[in-house]
Design a protein around this motif. Structure first.
Motif, PDB file in Angstrom:
ATOM      1  N   UNK A 139       0.836  -1.206   0.000  1.00 41.11           N
ATOM      2  CA  UNK A 139       0.000   0.000   0.000  1.00 41.11           C
ATOM      3  C   UNK A 139       0.869   1.254   0.000  1.00 41.11           C
ATOM      4  N   UNK A 140       0.390   2.333  -0.599  1.00 38.63           N
ATOM      5  CA  UNK A 140       1.127   3.595  -0.615  1.00 38.63           C
ATOM      6  C   UNK A 140       1.200   4.188   0.783  1.00 38.63           C
ATOM      7  N   UNK A 141       2.185   5.066   0.964  1.00 38.26           N
ATOM      8  CA  UNK A 141       2.382   5.685   2.272  1.00 38.26           C
ATOM      9  C   UNK A 141       2.132   7.183   2.139  1.00 38.26           C
ATOM     10  N   UNK A 142       1.489   7.775   3.145  1.00 36.02           N
ATOM     11  CA  UNK A 142       1.265   9.226   3.125  1.00 36.02           C
ATOM     12  C   UNK A 142       2.479   9.943   3.706  1.00 36.02           C
ATOM     13  N   UNK A 143       3.550   9.977   2.924  1.00 30.43           N
ATOM     14  CA  UNK A 143       4.833  10.446   3.441  1.00 30.43           C
ATOM     15  C   UNK A 143       4.738  11.747   4.217  1.00 30.43           C
ATOM     16  N   UNK A 144       4.209  12.770   3.535  1.00 30.18           N
ATOM     17  CA  UNK A 144       4.246  14.089   4.164  1.00 30.18           C
ATOM     18  C   UNK A 144       2.878  14.522   4.682  1.00 30.18           C
ATOM     19  N   UNK A 146       0.678  12.348   6.529  1.00 32.31           N
ATOM     20  CA  UNK A 146       0.417  11.737   7.824  1.00 32.31           C
ATOM     21  C   UNK A 146       1.234  12.444   8.918  1.00 32.31           C
ATOM     22  N   UNK A 147       0.564  13.063   9.897  1.00 35.48           N
ATOM     23  CA  UNK A 147       1.289  13.833  10.905  1.00 35.48           C
ATOM     24  C   UNK A 147       2.292  13.001  11.709  1.00 35.48           C
ATOM     25  N   UNK A 150       5.342  12.492   8.909  1.00 32.71           N
ATOM     26  CA  UNK A 150       5.939  13.577   8.121  1.00 32.71           C
ATOM     27  C   UNK A 150       7.356  13.920   8.577  1.00 32.71           C
ATOM     28  N   UNK A 151       7.553  14.017   9.887  1.00 35.51           N
ATOM     29  CA  UNK A 151       8.873  14.390  10.389  1.00 35.51           C
ATOM     30  C   UNK A 151       9.922  13.381   9.937  1.00 35.51           C
ATOM     31  N   UNK A 152       9.539  12.091   9.960  1.00 36.76           N
ATOM     32  CA  UNK A 152      10.504  11.059   9.596  1.00 36.76           C
ATOM     33  C   UNK A 152      10.793  11.074   8.104  1.00 36.76           C
ATOM     34  N   UNK A 153       9.784  11.444   7.299  1.00 34.97           N
ATOM     35  CA  UNK A 153      10.034  11.567   5.862  1.00 34.97           C
ATOM     36  C   UNK A 153      11.061  12.660   5.605  1.00 34.97           C
ATOM     37  N   UNK A 233       3.989  21.854   8.687  1.00 35.78           N
ATOM     38  CA  UNK A 233       2.757  21.085   8.778  1.00 35.78           C
ATOM     39  C   UNK A 233       2.972  19.608   8.589  1.00 35.78           C
ATOM     40  N   UNK A 234       1.969  18.767   8.504  1.00 35.65           N
ATOM     41  CA  UNK A 234       0.552  19.117   8.725  1.00 35.65           C
ATOM     42  C   UNK A 234       0.295  19.496  10.182  1.00 35.65           C
ATOM     43  N   UNK A 235      -0.478  20.523  10.365  1.00 31.25           N
ATOM     44  CA  UNK A 235      -0.670  21.055  11.718  1.00 31.25           C
ATOM     45  C   UNK A 235       0.653  21.635  12.191  1.00 31.25           C
ATOM     46  N   UNK A 236       1.113  21.145  13.329  1.00 33.95           N
ATOM     47  CA  UNK A 236       2.428  21.561  13.808  1.00 33.95           C
ATOM     48  C   UNK A 236       3.373  20.371  13.848  1.00 33.95           C
TER      49      UNK A 236
END
Lengths: 285, 277
Positions: A139-144, A146-147, A150-153, A233-236
């Motif tokens: 399955x695809x990943x929401x790299x940036x 998914x809150x 995102x930091x790990x991406x 983002x996303x968010x903070x």
């Protein structure tokens, strides 16, 4: 011979003047301005309110945590991966010159350009990364998006970009090791991994220390990659200290922004200085 | 060499090249192909070769915002050249005296400058200082800030290199009646050429690619630098990736040229510098 006359103190004046006026003075001023509500025309003293705010507000506090996570993880991965690349590129393979150049190149590309390219590669539906994943049935990943991720991406991209410098420093360290050690070890029947563990690692420790300090401090200060990829983002979720400083500046909270700067300074002093001392004490000559 | 180890090296070559290609070359091919597609094809973000290359993308990017990118290139060039000049002059002089003399003054100066390697710049107070000196939003101010930020590293490398130059040369010159200024200019500085060229390249790359500092200290349309335009384009062209990547490519080209010309020098210089540093 009079050393003071030949090596005149005047030679220091231009460098010192510029450094003191444009670096040290602002730093000293930041200690004062962080205790005020100010703009460029005036200030009102407010005590440590800015700092209290910084630790109470969740959207600000998260920056300190994220910066530390970012610094630690990028540092560890850069160090680990670049060591093996350097080991590989100092072996006898024929194409090592060209491979060294290729590994080095990302260092010359601007961070913003890298950010743009990887944001496109990490696009949730069209990006190349997810297409590769779906092609092999994952399955695809929401790299940036998914809150939690995102930091790990962004950390992954930072590692990609920072590998080049770490590898070059490591290559330098490994190349400066006296070859006779290896020859002696071979005579004694040490295998490849034993040689790496007992000769290469201890004797390239000063290179290792430079890499740890450089990437750790660089990570704590990190801004441009994060700002061009997620804007905090996303968010903070990916806000780090430097991006909070910029955001507070944009919204006109100069006191808070300066307080953020002071916190960054303190965090670096609290972590990086002892780290440096520790690393230097373990260095072998 | 035995046959077995030769095969192992060959496998190493192949695996290494494939890994290099996948990890480091593919992203650049991705930039290139998408910069040459039309809008619809580029928005698919695929790695496919463009069917008919759209060179006009580059023209469009150049013309965007009333030739904004040309202004940006001009500003970035001034900034880079000015900063590098300042750094080489100030840094070599300071590194020279700091290495040759060891007394209270130089020790204090050295300790002061080296703090800059670790401590982050305090941004808003810097703006305040610039404004007080009437240098905010000016090229001069920006050049001086870049110099202040890079001087610790520059001085460190110069200091390290100067320690390898024999001091007898200078003693002889002084006995022959050379003044300190002439001694440095005509005898010492030419000897620093290897480290100077490394520093010119490294500092030029750093300043040219700097995004954060121009963002803070050089706001406004007339003072825009290339990295900041790139960031603006990201918002402006978010639905036309072809133009965005054409812009990325235009801005990467100067560095690519630097890389192709000085490739070995950079890596060797870095190696030399980091060993001594």
């Amino acid at each position: 011979m009079n050393k003071k006359k030949i090596y005149s103190t005047w030679f220091l004046v231009p460098a010192l003047t510029i450094f003191i006026v444009f670096f040290l003075t602002p730093m000293a001023l930041s200690l004062f301005f962080s205790l005020t509500v100010w703009d460029f025309n005036g200030f009102t003293f407010c005590g440590i309110e800015n700092f209290i705010m910084f630790f109470e507000e969740k959207s600000l506090r998260i920056g300190i945590r994220n910066s530390i996570v970012y610094a630690v993880l990028t540092c560890v991965f850069k160090l680990g991966i670049s060591f093996f690349i350097a080991l590989f590129l100092t072996s006898k393979i024929k194409t090592k010159t060209i491979q060294r150049s290729i590994v080095f190149f990302p260092n010359l590309v601007s961070t913003v350009a890298v950010g743009i390219t990887f944001t496109a590669l990490m696009h949730p539906s069209k990006g190349l990364f997810n297409k590769c994943l779906t092609a092999i049935g994952l399955p695809g990943v929401d790299w940036l998006v998914n809150p939690d991720l995102a930091l790990f991406s962004v950390i992954g991209v930072e590692v990609w970009k920072g590998l080049s410098i770490a590898t070059v420093i490591f290559i330098a360290g490994i190349q400066s090791i006296d070859k006779t050690y290896y020859e002696a070890a071979v005579v004694d029947g040490a295998n490849f991994w034993q040689r790496v563990r007992n000769i290469t690692i201890p004797l390239s420790r000063s290179a290792m220390n430079s890499i740890i300090l450089l990437s750790f401090i660089g990570g704590l200060r990190g801004f441009d990659l994060i700002w061009s990829m997620t804007g905090g983002g996303p968010g903070f979720a990916t806000d780090v200290m430097a991006s909070i400083i910029y955001k507070q500046y944009l919204s006109g909270f100069y006191g808070l922004s300066t307080a953020g700067n002071v916190i960054m300074l303190v965090v670096i002093m609290l972590i990086a200085f002892p780290l440096q001392k520790f690393l230097l004490s373990r260095e072998v000559d | 060499m035995s046959r077995k180890s030769r095969i192992r090296l060959l496998i190493g070559d192949v695996v290494g090249m494939v890994a290099c290609f996948a990890l480091f070359v593919v992203p650049f091919i991705f930039m290139l192909v998408n910069a040459l597609k039309d809008r619809k094809a580029a928005n698919r973000l695929s790695l496919a070769w463009p069917e008919n290359p759209q060179w006009s993308n580059f023209v469009e990017v150049l013309e965007a915002g009333n030739y904004q990118i040309l202004t940006a290139f001009k500003n970035s060039t001034i900034l880079t050249v000015g900063g590098v000049l300042c750094l080489v002059i100030c840094g070599s002089m300071a590194g020279y005296v700091l290495q040759r003399r060891s007394d209270r003054v130089t020790k204090a100066a050295n300790a002061l400058i080296m703090t800059g390697l670790m401590i982050p710049a305090a941004i808003l107070p810097t703006i305040w200082v610039l404004q007080t000196l009437h240098l905010y939003k000016t090229m001069t101010g920006m050049i001086l800030v870049e110099t202040a930020l890079q001087i610790p590293f520059t001085v460190m490398l110069y200091r390290g290199f100067i320690s390898s130059i024999p001091v007898e040369l200078e003693e002889a010159a002084v006995i022959d009646g050379c003044t300190p200024g002439n001694l440095f200019r005509t005898i010492v500085f030419p000897l620093l050429k290897p480290v100077t060229s490394t520093l010119v390249i490294l500092n030029a790359v750093t300043i040219f690619n700097d995004f954060t500092n121009p963002l803070y200290f050089l706001p406004g349309k007339d003072n825009i630098t290339v990295q900041v335009t790139l960031f603006h384009f990201m918002g402006q062209f978010s639905s036309s990736y072809n133009l965005l990547f054409a812009d990325v490519l235009l801005i990467t080209v100067p560095m690519l040229i630097v890389f192709l010309i000085f490739n070995n020098k950079i890596v060797d210089g870095m190696v030399a510098g980091s060993v001594k540093g």
